[in-house]
Design a protein around this motif. Sequence first.
Motif, PDB file in Angstrom:
ATOM      1  N   SER A   1       0.780  -1.188   0.041  1.00  0.00           N
ATOM      2  CA  SER A   1      -0.052  -0.010  -0.099  1.00  0.00           C
ATOM      3  C   SER A   1       0.960   1.156   0.041  1.00  0.00           C
ATOM      4  CB  SER A   1      -0.683   0.018   1.307  1.00  0.00           C
ATOM      5  OG  SER A   1      -0.033  -0.163   2.430  1.00  0.00           O
ATOM      6  N   GLY A   2       0.475   2.133  -0.751  1.00  0.00           N
ATOM      7  CA  GLY A   2       1.245   3.688  -0.933  1.00  0.00           C
ATOM      8  C   GLY A   2       2.345   3.322  -1.744  1.00  0.00           C
ATOM      9  N   GLN A   3       2.660   2.300  -2.499  1.00  0.00           N
ATOM     10  CA  GLN A   3       4.065   2.313  -3.179  1.00  0.00           C
ATOM     11  C   GLN A   3       3.720   2.252  -4.580  1.00  0.00           C
ATOM     12  OE1 GLN A   3       6.478  -0.908  -1.910  1.00  0.00           O
ATOM     13  NE2 GLN A   3       6.135  -0.392   0.308  1.00  0.00           N
ATOM     14  N   GLY A   4       2.719   3.059  -5.216  1.00  0.00           N
ATOM     15  CA  GLY A   4       2.488   3.152  -6.455  1.00  0.00           C
ATOM     16  C   GLY A   4       1.039   2.329  -6.970  1.00  0.00           C
ATOM     17  N   PRO A   5       0.966   2.070  -8.099  1.00  0.00           N
ATOM     18  CA  PRO A   5      -0.117   1.460  -8.742  1.00  0.00           C
ATOM     19  C   PRO A   5      -0.273  -0.118  -8.094  1.00  0.00           C
ATOM     20  CG  PRO A   5       1.075   2.263 -10.648  1.00  0.00           C
ATOM     21  CD  PRO A   5       2.063   2.413  -9.468  1.00  0.00           C
ATOM     22  N   ALA A   6      -1.518  -0.196  -7.996  1.00  0.00           N
ATOM     23  CA  ALA A   6      -1.837  -1.743  -7.175  1.00  0.00           C
ATOM     24  C   ALA A   6      -1.769  -2.961  -8.056  1.00  0.00           C
ATOM     25  CB  ALA A   6      -3.319  -1.397  -6.632  1.00  0.00           C
ATOM     26  N   PHE A   7      -0.562  -3.045  -8.576  1.00  0.00           N
ATOM     27  CA  PHE A   7      -0.104  -4.079  -9.689  1.00  0.00           C
ATOM     28  C   PHE A   7       0.362  -5.294  -8.769  1.00  0.00           C
ATOM     29  CE2 PHE A   7       0.503  -1.046 -12.828  1.00  0.00           C
ATOM     30  CZ  PHE A   7      -0.938  -0.759 -13.353  1.00  0.00           C
TER      31      PHE A   7
ATOM     32  N   ASN B   1      -2.467 -13.801  -9.403  1.00  0.00           N
ATOM     33  CA  ASN B   1      -3.750 -14.179  -9.874  1.00  0.00           C
ATOM     34  C   ASN B   1      -3.468 -14.153 -11.671  1.00  0.00           C
ATOM     35  OD1 ASN B   1      -5.200 -14.117  -7.225  1.00  0.00           O
ATOM     36  ND2 ASN B   1      -5.411 -12.080  -7.507  1.00  0.00           N
ATOM     37  N   ASN B   2      -2.470 -13.128 -12.130  1.00  0.00           N
ATOM     38  CA  ASN B   2      -2.265 -13.039 -13.251  1.00  0.00           C
ATOM     39  C   ASN B   2      -0.994 -12.747 -13.873  1.00  0.00           C
ATOM     40  OD1 ASN B   2      -2.286 -12.578 -16.295  1.00  0.00           O
ATOM     41  ND2 ASN B   2      -4.674 -12.627 -15.948  1.00  0.00           N
ATOM     42  N   GLY B   3      -0.198 -13.454 -14.398  1.00  0.00           N
ATOM     43  CA  GLY B   3       1.259 -13.317 -14.618  1.00  0.00           C
ATOM     44  C   GLY B   3       1.340 -11.885 -15.393  1.00  0.00           C
ATOM     45  N   LEU B   4       0.281 -11.644 -16.222  1.00  0.00           N
ATOM     46  CA  LEU B   4       0.527 -10.517 -17.178  1.00  0.00           C
ATOM     47  C   LEU B   4       0.936  -9.040 -16.149  1.00  0.00           C
ATOM     48  CD1 LEU B   4       0.470  -9.490 -19.896  1.00  0.00           C
ATOM     49  CD2 LEU B   4      -2.095  -9.191 -19.863  1.00  0.00           C
ATOM     50  N   PHE B   5       0.219  -9.193 -14.853  1.00  0.00           N
ATOM     51  CA  PHE B   5       0.324  -7.988 -14.288  1.00  0.00           C
ATOM     52  C   PHE B   5       1.880  -7.923 -13.635  1.00  0.00           C
ATOM     53  CE2 PHE B   5      -4.163  -8.100 -13.206  1.00  0.00           C
ATOM     54  CZ  PHE B   5      -4.501  -6.708 -13.090  1.00  0.00           C
ATOM     55  N   LEU B   6       2.590  -8.742 -13.943  1.00  0.00           N
ATOM     56  CA  LEU B   6       4.220  -8.615 -13.731  1.00  0.00           C
ATOM     57  C   LEU B   6       4.759  -7.668 -14.529  1.00  0.00           C
ATOM     58  CD1 LEU B   6       6.839  -9.254 -12.016  1.00  0.00           C
ATOM     59  CD2 LEU B   6       7.205 -11.330 -13.541  1.00  0.00           C
ATOM     60  N   VAL B   7       4.155  -7.558 -15.930  1.00  0.00           N
ATOM     61  CA  VAL B   7       4.565  -6.600 -16.859  1.00  0.00           C
ATOM     62  C   VAL B   7       4.475  -5.230 -16.391  1.00  0.00           C
ATOM     63  CG1 VAL B   7       4.394  -5.619 -19.278  1.00  0.00           C
ATOM     64  CG2 VAL B   7       4.201  -8.057 -18.818  1.00  0.00           C
TER      65      VAL B   7
ATOM     66  N   GLY C   1      -4.522 -15.928 -17.976  1.00  0.00           N
ATOM     67  CA  GLY C   1      -5.807 -15.722 -18.449  1.00  0.00           C
ATOM     68  C   GLY C   1      -6.517 -14.276 -18.410  1.00  0.00           C
ATOM     69  N   ASP C   2      -7.696 -14.512 -18.553  1.00  0.00           N
ATOM     70  CA  ASP C   2      -8.492 -12.979 -18.480  1.00  0.00           C
ATOM     71  C   ASP C   2      -8.157 -12.285 -17.364  1.00  0.00           C
ATOM     72  OD1 ASP C   2      -9.943 -13.986 -20.573  1.00  0.00           O
ATOM     73  OD2 ASP C   2     -11.610 -14.529 -19.356  1.00  0.00           O
ATOM     74  N   LEU C   3      -8.013 -10.977 -17.734  1.00  0.00           N
ATOM     75  CA  LEU C   3      -7.679  -9.668 -16.767  1.00  0.00           C
ATOM     76  C   LEU C   3      -8.530  -8.848 -16.228  1.00  0.00           C
ATOM     77  CD1 LEU C   3      -4.379  -9.115 -16.572  1.00  0.00           C
ATOM     78  CD2 LEU C   3      -5.089  -7.014 -17.682  1.00  0.00           C
ATOM     79  N   THR C   4      -8.320  -9.080 -14.672  1.00  0.00           N
ATOM     80  CA  THR C   4      -9.232  -8.229 -14.048  1.00  0.00           C
ATOM     81  C   THR C   4      -8.462  -6.475 -13.722  1.00  0.00           C
ATOM     82  OG1 THR C   4      -9.894  -9.956 -12.699  1.00  0.00           O
ATOM     83  CG2 THR C   4     -10.246  -7.908 -11.578  1.00  0.00           C
ATOM     84  N   THR C   5      -9.271  -5.632 -14.464  1.00  0.00           N
ATOM     85  CA  THR C   5      -8.643  -4.424 -14.309  1.00  0.00           C
ATOM     86  C   THR C   5      -8.685  -3.812 -13.065  1.00  0.00           C
ATOM     87  OG1 THR C   5     -11.020  -3.378 -15.137  1.00  0.00           O
ATOM     88  CG2 THR C   5      -9.445  -3.897 -16.809  1.00  0.00           C
TER      89      THR C   5
ATOM     90  N   LEU D   1       6.935 -10.487 -18.952  1.00  0.00           N
ATOM     91  CA  LEU D   1       6.045 -11.157 -19.809  1.00  0.00           C
ATOM     92  C   LEU D   1       6.324 -12.695 -19.745  1.00  0.00           C
ATOM     93  CD1 LEU D   1       3.401 -11.313 -21.406  1.00  0.00           C
ATOM     94  CD2 LEU D   1       4.611 -10.996 -23.375  1.00  0.00           C
ATOM     95  N   VAL D   2       7.786 -13.196 -20.069  1.00  0.00           N
ATOM     96  CA  VAL D   2       8.190 -14.518 -19.800  1.00  0.00           C
ATOM     97  C   VAL D   2       8.151 -14.892 -18.455  1.00  0.00           C
ATOM     98  CG1 VAL D   2      10.313 -15.864 -20.494  1.00  0.00           C
ATOM     99  CG2 VAL D   2       9.416 -14.262 -22.123  1.00  0.00           C
ATOM    100  N   VAL D   3       8.706 -13.881 -17.515  1.00  0.00           N
ATOM    101  CA  VAL D   3       8.714 -14.410 -16.049  1.00  0.00           C
ATOM    102  C   VAL D   3       7.370 -14.781 -15.728  1.00  0.00           C
ATOM    103  CG1 VAL D   3       9.500 -14.093 -14.049  1.00  0.00           C
ATOM    104  CG2 VAL D   3      11.103 -13.624 -15.793  1.00  0.00           C
ATOM    105  N   GLY D   4       6.615 -13.734 -15.912  1.00  0.00           N
ATOM    106  CA  GLY D   4       5.378 -13.955 -15.330  1.00  0.00           C
ATOM    107  C   GLY D   4       4.484 -15.340 -15.954  1.00  0.00           C
ATOM    108  N   ALA D   5       4.780 -15.564 -17.313  1.00  0.00           N
ATOM    109  CA  ALA D   5       3.903 -16.867 -17.624  1.00  0.00           C
ATOM    110  C   ALA D   5       4.509 -18.238 -17.375  1.00  0.00           C
ATOM    111  CB  ALA D   5       4.479 -16.872 -19.191  1.00  0.00           C
ATOM    112  N   LEU D   6       5.807 -17.986 -16.719  1.00  0.00           N
ATOM    113  CA  LEU D   6       6.715 -19.223 -16.134  1.00  0.00           C
ATOM    114  C   LEU D   6       6.045 -19.459 -14.828  1.00  0.00           C
ATOM    115  CD1 LEU D   6      10.247 -19.004 -17.596  1.00  0.00           C
ATOM    116  CD2 LEU D   6       8.539 -20.559 -18.487  1.00  0.00           C
TER     117      LEU D   6
END
Length: 312
Positions: free
Chosen positions: A87-93, A99-105, A185-189, A175-180
């Motif tokens: 909390s308080g350290q930038g975007p909540a990614f 839940n979704n490796g795409l958020f690692l990007v 899957g579907d992304l929750t915004t 993207l590669v590390v997140g996939a591994l």
Amino acid sequence: MSPAETVSGSETVPGAGTAPGAGTAPGVAAVRRPSPLWVFGLLRSELVTTLRRWRTLALLGVLAAVPVLVGIAVKIQTGGGRTPDHSGQGPAFMTQITNNGLFLVFTALAATLPFFLPMAVGVVAGDAIAGEASAGTLRYLLVAPAGRTRLLLTKYTTVLAFCVLATLVVAGSALVVGALLFPLGDLTTISGTRISYADGLGRALLIALVVAASLVGLAALGLFVSTLTNSGIAAMATTVGILITVQILDQIPQLHALRPYLFSHYWLSFADLVRDPVYWDDLVKNLGLQGLYAAVFGSAAWARFTTKDISA
């Protein structure tokens, strides 16, 4: 070879420097214009030279390692049954990565944009002109028919290409590390809605391009600093020093009236691209501010470099 003949890598204006009676006054010097192929060759040479430097490769290596370290840290922490609190350290990614490796990007770009990415750009931009001057090669570059303006534009284009490459290296590694390490899957915004994985990939690419565009102002500033000195190290240190100073100023609440004009103020606005619908206000302000910095410091770099005395 007569003055009217074509010079290697350039085109000679017809009739310039020809003998008397050929339609041109005697003794008129030939005007050389660089051919488009020569200008393209100069840009290609600059790109290859920049990318072959060990310093550039080391910077790209560090940028590629950041997503790996973040991904492993999150995996270890969540493997122990703990939910990371950021909390308080930038975007909540960060909390969404498991839940979704795409958020690692998104997380990797948010982690590198405040310092690592701009530092790398500042080093490359600061060395663009000053590095050639300190190595004694700037004078020989100016002997070529491109001229100072084209050389400066080539240098700036090379720095912009590095901005895109550096950003894509971070995004690609994440993207590669997140996939591994994590499910996909579907992304929750951030807004709570769900979008398809393909739509999420498209937004990730758009975010990477926006992050790269967020660095064009700093690139122009670094290029301007590079025209002020003949020391590559001094130019790089000054550019990075300005970056750190601006980052500090942007965190001081008492300077709220000044902060919107600092080139780093809207950098993290790319998080609005993970909302549904997308919030465009800060994104547009960021791109407009970067364009303003590029115009001001690009013009200053041109004015300085075209009048600079190149004696070594």
